[in-house]
Design a protein around this motif. Structure first.
Motif, mmCIF file in Angstrom:
data_model
loop_
_atom_site.group_PDB
_atom_site.id
_atom_site.type_symbol
_atom_site.label_atom_id
_atom_site.label_comp_id
_atom_site.label_asym_id
_atom_site.label_seq_id
_atom_site.Cartn_x
_atom_site.Cartn_y
_atom_site.Cartn_z
ATOM 1 N N ALA A 95 -3.182 20.234 37.242
ATOM 2 C CA ALA A 95 -4.116 19.221 36.746
ATOM 3 C C ALA A 95 -5.358 19.075 37.625
ATOM 4 O O ALA A 95 -6.194 18.218 37.372
ATOM 5 N N GLY A 116 -10.383 22.132 40.107
ATOM 6 C CA GLY A 116 -10.888 23.492 40.384
ATOM 7 C C GLY A 116 -12.364 23.500 40.725
ATOM 8 O O GLY A 116 -13.092 24.405 40.325
ATOM 9 N N THR A 117 -12.819 22.529 41.512
ATOM 10 C CA THR A 117 -14.266 22.382 41.743
ATOM 11 C C THR A 117 -14.866 23.577 42.496
ATOM 12 O O THR A 117 -16.034 23.905 42.291
ATOM 13 N N ARG A 118 -14.037 24.225 43.333
ATOM 14 C CA ARG A 118 -14.605 25.329 44.120
ATOM 15 C C ARG A 118 -14.974 26.523 43.250
ATOM 16 O O ARG A 118 -15.688 27.405 43.692
ATOM 17 N N GLU A 148 -6.285 27.953 36.806
ATOM 18 C CA GLU A 148 -4.978 28.626 36.729
ATOM 19 C C GLU A 148 -4.951 29.711 35.664
ATOM 20 O O GLU A 148 -4.018 30.500 35.592
ATOM 21 N N GLN A 165 -1.027 14.329 34.199
ATOM 22 C CA GLN A 165 -1.572 13.567 35.322
ATOM 23 C C GLN A 165 -2.960 13.127 34.845
ATOM 24 O O GLN A 165 -3.856 13.949 34.707
ATOM 25 N N GLY A 172 -4.281 13.915 43.539
ATOM 26 C CA GLY A 172 -3.707 14.690 44.634
ATOM 27 C C GLY A 172 -2.378 15.324 44.255
ATOM 28 O O GLY A 172 -1.746 14.963 43.264
ATOM 29 N N ASP A 228 -2.510 28.600 42.732
ATOM 30 C CA ASP A 228 -3.652 29.338 43.285
ATOM 31 C C ASP A 228 -3.276 30.111 44.551
ATOM 32 O O ASP A 228 -4.115 30.761 45.150
#
Ligand code: UTP
Length: 303
Positions: A17, A20-22, A33, A110, A115, A138
Motif C-alpha cells: 500500500a 512508491g514516491t522514489r 510492486e 490500508q 508505515g 521491493d
C-alpha cells in the motif's frame, strides 16, 4: 519452547500500500510492486518465493490505486486458451505462477500509508491467531533456494520469530535496521536486539534486516497500541523490539544476494543481475553489457 511458537506457517502478508514516491512519475498510476524485474512483476516473484516455501494463502495489504496488483493474480481463461491454441507451452508455464487458486487470495485495505507496522496490523483479522510470513516486495534475493524457504527451514528447528539478514558494508549501516546477534559469524543465530539506522560506530553488527520476516500473531496486539514514530510512520521494528521481551527472535543469514529494488540504481542492478543469471538471457545480456562497457554512450540530457 511453547509449542504454539512452532505452528506451521501457511499465510503470507504482502504490504503493497506504499506510495512508491522514489519511482515517481513511473509509479503515479502503476504500482511499484508491478514493475517488472526482467520478465515478471516484483509481486509475482515474491509470491513465487512464498509458494516455494510451502505457503498457501496470500494476503495483500492494498491501498488506493493498487488494484492492478490483485488483478495480476486473476486467472484469465481466454489468454490461457489462446496460448494453448498457439502451442506456447513455455509462456503457459510462466503464466501459471500468477494463477492463485480460488479462496487463497485475500485483500485488506490500508486506507492511508501510515508505515509498514500499520500495514501489517491491517492484516490482523485475515491472519488470525497463526504465525505468518511477511514479504517486502521491493527487496529481491537471488540464490540457490529462495530466502523464505531458507527461513522456514530455520523456523522448523527454532520456531518463534525469524528475521532474514544479510551483511552490508560497515559504513552503510546508517541506512538500515541492524541486528545485534549472539554470534555474527553463524548463519542462524539468536537476535539480542535491533537498532534502526545506527551510525557505523554504534552498529552492533553488519547484519541488516532485509525485508523478510516470520512473525507470531502476538505482534498484532503490540502494533495495535503503537504511536506514530520516526518519520511519521508506525514502525515494525519498534513492535518487534517489544515482542523480543517475551518471545525468541532468530536471524537467518541469507545464502544469496540481496537487491533493493525500491530505488532506481538498485532496480537497475537487480535487472542486470537477474538477466545475467537467467539461463535464456544470461549470455546475450553479458554481450550487451560488454558492448556498453567498451563503448559507453555519452551522457545525454534526454536520458
Ligand atoms: P517502502 O518504504 O520501500 O515503500 O515500503 P514506499 O513507501 O511505497 O516507497 P517510497 O519510499 O515512497 O519510494 C516497503 C513495502 O511496504 C509497503 C510498500 O508498498 C512496499 O512494498 N508499505 C509501506 C505499505 O504497504 N504501507 C505503508 O504505509 C508503507
Amino acid at each position: 519452547m511453547n509449542t504454539n511458537l512452532k505452528r506451521p506457517v501457511k499465510k503470507a502478508v504482502f504490504p503493497v500500500a506504499g506510495l512508491g514516491t522514489r519511482f515517481l512519475p513511473a509509479t503515479k498510476v502503476l504500482p511499484k510492486e508491478m514493475l517488472p524485474l526482467v520478465d515478471r512483476p516484483l509481486i509475482q516473484r515474491a509470491v513465487e518465493e512464498a509458494q516455494e516455501a510451502g505457503i498457501e494463502e496470500f494476503i495483500f495489504v492494498s491501498g488506493r490505486g493498487k488494484s492492478l496488483i490483485t488483478q495480476h493474480f486473476e486467472i484469465q481463461p481466454e489468454l490461457r486458451e489462446e496460448l494453448e491454441r498457439k502451442d506456447k507451452l513455455d509462456l503457459l508455464e510462466k503464466l501459471s505462477h500468477s494463477d492463485i487458486p480460488s479462496g487463497m487470495v485475500q485483500i485488506t485495505m490500508q486506507q492511508r500509508a501510515l508505515g509498514l507496522g500499520h500495514a501489517i496490523w491491517c492484516a490482523k483479522n485475515l491472519v488470525g491467531d497463526e504465525p505468518f510470513a511477511v514479504f517486502l516486495v521491493d527487496v529481491m534475493t537471488l540464490g540457490e533456494t529462495g530466502c523464505m524457504a531458507q527461513m522456514i527451514e530455520a523456523y522448523n528447528n527454532h520456531g518463534g520469530n525469524i528475521i532474514a539478514s544479510s551483511p552490508v558494508e560497515h559504513d552503510l549501516t546508517y541506512k538500515y535496521g541492524i541486528l545485534d546477534v549472539e554470534n555474527e559469524s553463524d548463519d542462524v543465530t539468536k537476535i539480542k536486539a535491533m537498532v534502526e539506522k545506527p551510525k557505523p560506530e554504534d552498529a552492533p553488527s553488519n547484519l541488516h534486516i532485509l525485508g523478510r520476516y516470520i512473525l507470531q500473531p502476538e505482534i498484532f496486539n503490540i502494533l495495535e497500541g503503537r504511536q506514530i514514530g520516526a518519520g511519521g510512520e508506525i514502525q515494525l521494528t519498534d513492535a518487534m523490539v517489544t515482542l523480543m521481551n517475551s518471545q525468541p527472535f532468530t536471524s537467518v543469514k541469507l545464502k544469496g544476494e540481496t537487491y533493493d529494488c525500491g530505488h532506481h540504481l538498485g532496480f537497475i542492478e537487480a535487472n542486470l543481475a537477474f538477466a545475467l543469471a537467467d539461463p535464456q538471457l544470461g549470455d546475450a545480456t553479458y554481450e550487451i553489457l560488454k558492448k556498453y562497457i567498451q563503448n559507453p554512450p555519452s551522457l545525454s540530457k534526454r536520458a
